[in-house]
Each structure stands twice: as structure tokens, then as C-alpha cells.
Enzyme design. Structure first.
Site, PDB file in Angstrom:
ATOM      1  N   SER A 172       0.920  -1.288   0.130  1.00  0.00           N
ATOM      2  CA  SER A 172      -0.129  -0.006  -0.031  1.00  0.00           C
ATOM      3  C   SER A 172       0.915   1.328   0.007  1.00  0.00           C
ATOM      4  O   SER A 172       1.613   1.500  -0.870  1.00  0.00           O
ATOM      5  CB  SER A 172      -0.884  -0.108   1.123  1.00  0.00           C
ATOM      6  OG  SER A 172      -1.966   0.955   1.007  1.00  0.00           O
ATOM      7  N   GLU A 264      -2.296  -2.427  -7.643  1.00  0.00           N
ATOM      8  CA  GLU A 264      -3.343  -2.795  -7.027  1.00  0.00           C
ATOM      9  C   GLU A 264      -3.769  -1.479  -6.333  1.00  0.00           C
ATOM     10  O   GLU A 264      -3.074  -0.470  -6.451  1.00  0.00           O
ATOM     11  CB  GLU A 264      -3.080  -3.838  -6.160  1.00  0.00           C
ATOM     12  CG  GLU A 264      -2.074  -3.171  -4.905  1.00  0.00           C
ATOM     13  CD  GLU A 264      -2.527  -2.405  -3.809  1.00  0.00           C
ATOM     14  OE1 GLU A 264      -3.802  -2.500  -3.385  1.00  0.00           O
ATOM     15  OE2 GLU A 264      -1.873  -1.744  -3.440  1.00  0.00           O
ATOM     16  N   HIS A 334      -5.319  -5.159  -1.153  1.00  0.00           N
ATOM     17  CA  HIS A 334      -6.162  -5.043   0.101  1.00  0.00           C
ATOM     18  C   HIS A 334      -6.961  -6.284   0.238  1.00  0.00           C
ATOM     19  O   HIS A 334      -8.203  -6.186   0.440  1.00  0.00           O
ATOM     20  CB  HIS A 334      -6.619  -3.627   0.148  1.00  0.00           C
ATOM     21  CG  HIS A 334      -5.892  -2.459   0.379  1.00  0.00           C
ATOM     22  ND1 HIS A 334      -5.036  -2.065  -1.000  1.00  0.00           N
ATOM     23  CD2 HIS A 334      -5.397  -1.666   1.342  1.00  0.00           C
ATOM     24  CE1 HIS A 334      -4.230  -1.101  -0.672  1.00  0.00           C
ATOM     25  NE2 HIS A 334      -4.283  -0.825   1.043  1.00  0.00           N
TER      26      HIS A 334
END
Length: 371
Positions: A172, A264, A334
Site C-alpha cells: 500500500s 493494485e 488489500h
């Protein structure tokens, strides 16, 4: 949202025999810098000046792998971005580290809070400088993502990490740190679950394979979708799409020429994903890309006007324009079930067969990893 600030103390876990850095007694090892335990005081580095690199250059090869994190390795747990919910997050991260056979050492500012940040830039930078620079730390595992890591990049001194490489794990917002380390140090880092997360058996197997055994952590993608068939070989690069787009025009954007790009994201509408991909495309960052691997885009908000497009349509357009194979729906992002990706390592994408195969460092020398 997250709970308030807490106090951080040095962990009391049993001393191990030392990971990639060799055997050390616990009395000889340093501790993270804080008011009670001041054996090691990280140097707060000065801002660096680096020229922005936008033009393509000769395709770089795979990056160097750090030493494996063996049982007893000392692993720093830090929060370089968003704040934790509270002490339970730290306890879960420490338990996960011990479950993997490592000795956790918690950064002294891990439970600090400054709005949407895990403490001030100075506090987060101090923990990061210690974790990446101390000779008494074998690996670094970020407790969570959020936002804030890129605020530290121009102040981060990576000289010690170059001299003594160590594994860096997280995903992330940690994408910014992966990018900087890969760019500045030529070192493989690990796009992996954060330390505070729940490790499923699937995620644990992939993490152990990549970080402890330096073996194949990926393979056939469960639920993978072939959006553009083909096969490509290149260097793994990427991570969170919003962070990659934000790094455009900075000296920290990963070199994507000759790379297989993995992306992502979470909470991003399709038009925003489209816009970020266009930003990468128009900046020239995708020139020479060899393949596209798309992880999970979760919690995508619906368009109130009913003007949504399928995300796959946007991805197919990009892959067709770049003329590269594209595999979507891989277990990255996630989600609970995650691959651990060694960013910077050589890999082969077979979008037709739905596979991503990483080339471990031992394989490059004709050897096999231990089972």
C-alpha cells in the site's frame, strides 16, 4: 477511525540467534532509540538533492536480493505512514513476527499520532532511519500503510542500507519506500502483508517462501483473468497505483523500462484508475514495459450517474496500446490472501496460462532453495 496515541516500550521477546546478520548475544545488540533505551540513536538525515529522471535509459537487470530472514532474525516493526488503532496492532505485529521465527523490535514512535500520520515527520523518519540503518536490525516490517511515507523520501539517507542490505516488507503506502530503495539502492524489497494484519495460511506460505527461503512465492494465480494473452520476462516493479501515479515527476518513480508492472488499489473509482494509468502513460513511464499484472482493486465505489465502465475494459485498452500481455485478478492488494512479491526480482509472466513465476536468486546460479 483509529484510536489515540499510546506509549511504546522495547519488546521483551526472547533473544534469537540472529538472522541474516549472523549470531549476536542479546547484550551486545542495540535497541531502538527512545527516552528509556538510548543505546542506538538514529541519525536524522539531511535532505538530499537528486535530479529528476524522466527519459528512458538502458534496461536495468534484476536487482540484488537481501539476505534471507532466518529464525532468530531481529525485525524492526515501524509505522512510517498512517497511525495504528492502538497497542493491539503492535501486539499482533509482534506475534506475527514471532510466528515466523523472528525477534520483533518495535520502533519507539510506532504508536504516535498526528492526525492522519503516525507521528510527526521527524518521529517517523527517526524510526525509519534506525530500522534501515542499525547493524542490529536484520529486517524491516511495516505495521500498516495509510499515507505519509512519501513525505520522508527526500530526507531519507539510505547509505547504511546499501552497506548492509536487509529485507523490507509491506504494501500500500509502503510502495513509496519500495520505489525509493529499489531506485537508490538497487535492492529487492518485498510487497507483502503488513505486520499488523491477519496472516492466512496462503499469505504466510508466500511470505515464508519469498523472505525466508528465497524460493518461488507465486505461480498459478487463483482466480486470474487473461486480459491480453502472451508471455513476457522482466523485472517485477510497482505496487499501489495511486502511489505510483503520485511519484510521477519525482526521482523515486521505479524504472519501468524492461519491467513487469504490478498494480493494485482500494477505494478508487474506475475513472480515477483510468486517470492514474493515463498519467503514467503520458509521462513516458510505461515506455518499454514488458507486461502488466493487475492485483485486486477492492471496494470500488459506484458512479452515482450510472456512467461506470468495467475496469477490465480500461485495462485491456492499456495493454493493447502497449502491446503487452496482461493478467488480472492475481492475489495482490488489500485482501487477506496475498502473494509476497519480490519487487526488483526477475520474473516470467504467462498471461495465457495465468501464471507469474519469480526467478529466485539461487535459481540464477543453478541452485535450489531448501524446502
Amino acid at each position: 477511525m483509529n484510536e489515540g496515541e499510546g506509549q511504546c516500550t522495547c519488546p521483551t521477546g526472547a533473544a534469537g540467534s540472529g538472522g541474516g546478520g549472523g549470531s549476536r548475544s542479546s547484550s551486545a545488540r542495540g535497541s531502538p532509540p527512545n527516552s528509556e533505551c538510548s543505546i542506538l540513536r538514529p541519525r536524522i538525515p539531511h535532505p538530499t538533492s537528486a535530479a529528476i529522471i524522466l527519459s528512458p535509459h538502458p534496461t536495468p537487470g534484476p536487482l540484488a536480493w537481501p539476505p534471507p530472514l532466518l529464525p532468530g532474525a531481529r525485525v524492526a516493526l515501524i509505522a512510517p505512514a498512517g497511525p495504528l488503532r492502538g497497542p493491539d496492532d503492535v501486539a499482533r505485529g509482534a506475534a506475527n513476527a514471532r510466528r515466523l521465527g523472528w525477534e520483533p523490535v518495535v520502533g519507539p514512535h510506532a504508536l504516535r499520532r498526528a492526525g492522519y500520520l503516525a507521528g510527526s515527520d521527524h518521529e517517523r523518519l527517526a524510526d525509519l532511519a534506525w530500522a534501515l540503518g542499525s547493524d542490529d536490525v536484520d529486517g524491516v516490517w511495516c505495521l500498516r500503510g495509510g499515507y505519509g511515507t512519501m513525505r520522508l523520501l527526500d530526507q531519507l539517507d539510505l547509505g547504511a542500507l546499501r552497506r548492509r542490505p536487509r529485507a523490507l516488507m509491506g504494501f500500500s503506502d509502503v510502495t513509496a519506500l519500495h520505489a525509493a530503495v529499489g531506485r537508490e539502492c538497487g535492492l529487492v524489497t518485498f510487497h507483502a502483508p503488513v505486520a499488523r494484519g491477519e496472516l492466512t495460511p496462503f499469505s504466510e506460505r508466500a511470505l515464508r517462501a519469498a523472505v525466508t527461503r528465497q524460493a518461488e512465492p507465486c505461480g498459478a494465480a487463483p482466480g486470474g483473468r487473461t486480459l491480453r494473452p502472451g508471455r513476457a520476462h522482466g523485472r517485477l516493479a510497482g505496487g499501489n497505483l495511486a502511489l505510483l501515479a503520485a511519484l510521477c515527476g519525482t526521482p523515486f518513480l521505479p524504472e519501468l523500462h524492461g519491467a513487469i508492472l504490478v498494480i493494485e488499489d482500494v477505494h478508487e473509482a474506475v475513472y480515477r484508475v483510468d486517470r492514474m494509468l493515463q498519467q503514467l502513460l503520458l509521462s513516458g513511464a510505461l515506455r518499454g514495459l514488458r507486461g502488466l499484472v493487475v492485483g485486486q482493486f477492492t471496494d470500488v465505489p459506484a458512479d452515482d450517474d450510472g456512467c461506470d465502465r468495467p475496469l477490465d475494459d480500461v485495462l485491456v485498452e492499456l495493454a493493447d496500446r502497449l502491446r503487452v500481455p496482461c493478467l488480472a485478478g492475481v492475489p495482490v492488494g488489500h485482501v487477506d490472501e496475498q502473494w509476497t512479491l519480490p519487487l526488483g526480482a526477475a520474473a516470467t509472466l504467462d498471461a495465457t496460462a495465468g501464471r507469474l513465476d519469480v526467478e529466485p536468486p539461487l535459481a540464477r546460479h543453478g541452485m535450489q532453495a531448501a524446502p
